[in-house]
Enzyme design. Structure first.
Site, mmCIF file in Angstrom:
data_model
loop_
_atom_site.group_PDB
_atom_site.id
_atom_site.type_symbol
_atom_site.label_atom_id
_atom_site.label_comp_id
_atom_site.label_asym_id
_atom_site.label_seq_id
_atom_site.Cartn_x
_atom_site.Cartn_y
_atom_site.Cartn_z
ATOM 1 N N ASP A 68 0.827 -1.200 0.000
ATOM 2 C CA ASP A 68 0.000 0.000 0.000
ATOM 3 C C ASP A 68 0.862 1.252 0.000
ATOM 4 O O ASP A 68 1.997 1.261 0.470
ATOM 5 C CB ASP A 68 -0.966 0.009 1.177
ATOM 6 C CG ASP A 68 -0.272 -0.089 2.532
ATOM 7 O OD1 ASP A 68 0.714 -0.839 2.650
ATOM 8 O OD2 ASP A 68 -0.712 0.596 3.484
ATOM 9 N N GLU A 133 -0.008 -1.040 5.959
ATOM 10 C CA GLU A 133 1.076 -0.481 6.751
ATOM 11 C C GLU A 133 0.949 1.035 6.848
ATOM 12 O O GLU A 133 1.204 1.622 7.904
ATOM 13 C CB GLU A 133 2.432 -0.845 6.140
ATOM 14 C CG GLU A 133 3.617 -0.622 7.080
ATOM 15 C CD GLU A 133 4.183 0.795 7.046
ATOM 16 O OE1 GLU A 133 4.950 1.160 7.954
ATOM 17 O OE2 GLU A 133 3.858 1.543 6.100
#
Length: 375
Positions: A68, A133
């Site tokens: 991400d 994250e």
């Protein structure tokens, strides 16, 4: 274009805004499966996670990372569209080039080269990837670690591909991180008219000396590996917006980045003592998002230093500076953990980029670490 750069570009094209993986993990899984990795997909909430492992027995080395990325900001402010990778003047531009799709590409290609040279390598190699994250980090790495512990699986060495380098690839190895303790504090008073202060109780006035004491407090001295614990106020919100109204409450958001010289419990106790001493009517919500961890020495640090020296020709310094990473979830299991990735100068910025040749150098460093530990 080299295989590392090609894969980095392929990943950047996938708009994986946290927590959307946007197809990054299937792309990586296909590459890993083709060289003998066993693939397990672990969907938790709205987060995609991947565990891939090659080998049956022996010590386990894991690459850890995230697919991400943070939002791009105004797309019109970018030199090139953020999800259309461009190599210009020797730099690779695109959201995630540094944080951390470049690292993921280097990891995969390093494994492909290593397996080709060492099809029967010692021990096991794994990938622990998440799409959560850059967000709350509630359903990502922490959930995979819990799943591994339930299975009795233990990571011996873990390399997190966060962009750790300052000026050149490999100049810094993050071998630990400070802990992070947050505080959401509400101080209550009595709302009233500013012209009649005797009929009101201003919580901002009451909070001010307590907040000054918190900011001036010396929480510890730090140590050889960590700077002293720091306290910062990030938000203060109070008042109705009117100029003639004493507010009924004020809200403050604070954070401690703390060393191994103290603990979250001790920080909370000391903070409450200060707040109580000032006679505040308050509610305090403390939130621990990560314990400090340190890999001071061991086979992983030695392997990383050796690989950097042989690849880049210079020694790397060890550092615990910076924010938190998913290493905070892996280190408590007893694993040796380091962070090693590209230069971090443009992470989260408009026009995020890396020097294109740096990614192949990073791939060579990762390959060298595999050679040292499992070759």
């Amino acid at each position: 274009m080299t295989p590392t750069l090609q894969l980095a570009c392929d990943l950047i094209r996938l708009p994986s805004l946290t927590p959307d993986d946007a197809g990054c993990m299937p792309l990586i899984a296909e590459r890993l499966a083709s060289i003998g990795f066993e693939i397990t997909s672990l969907r938790r909430g709205d987060t995609d996670n991947l565990w891939a492992v090659r080998g049956e027995t022996g010590p386990l080395f894991a690459f850890a990372g995230h697919t991400d990325v943070v939002p791009t900001g105004p797309a019109e402010s970018w030199q090139h569209p953020p999800f259309e990778p461009v190599i210009e003047d020797g730099r690779l531009y695109g959201r995630g080039a540094a944080d951390m799709k470049g690292s993921l590409a280097a990891m995969v290609v390093a494994c492909e080269e290593f397996v080709q040279s060492h099809p029967d390598h010692r021990g096991r190699i794994a990938f622990l990837l998440t799409s959560d994250e850059e967000g709350p980090a509630k359903d990502g790495t922490v959930k995979v670690v819990e799943w591994l512990q339930e299975r009795g699986e233990k990571i011996d060495w873990c390399l997190v591909g966060e962009p750790s380098s300052s000026e050149r690839v490999g100049d810094t190895i993050k071998n630990g991180r400070r802990g992070s303790l947050g505080l959401e504090l509400t101080v209550f008073g009595v709302q009233g008219h500013v012209a009649y202060p005797h009929l009101a109780d201003n919580p901002i006035h009451r909070l001010a000396p307590a907040l000054a004491e918190l900011a001036a407090e010396q929480w510890d001295q730090g140590n050889d590996c960590f700077p002293p614990t720091s306290f910062q106020v990030s938000n203060i919100n109070g008042g109705t917006g009117a100029t003639n109204v004493v507010p009924g409450e004020v809200r403050v958001i604070c954070n401690w980045r703390f060393s191994t010289e103290t603990s979250a419990r001790e920080l909370e106790q000391r903070a409450r003592t200060i707040l109580d001493r000032h006679g505040l009517n308050y509610a305090a919500d403390f939130n621990l998002s990560g314990q400090p961890f340190l890999t001071a020495e061991g086979a992983l640090v030695a392997a990383a230093q050796t690989a950097i020296k042989s690849t880049a020709g210079e020694a790397a310094q060890l550092s615990t500076a910076g924010g938190t990473s998913d290493g905070r979830f892996i280190a408590p299991t007893g694993a040796q953990v380091v962070e090693l990735g590209p230069v971090n100068a443009t992470i989260h910025q408009v026009n995020e980029h890396v020097t294109a040749s740096d990614l192949d150098q990073l791939k060579d460093i990762y390959r060298g670490i595999l050679d040292e530990l499992l070759g």
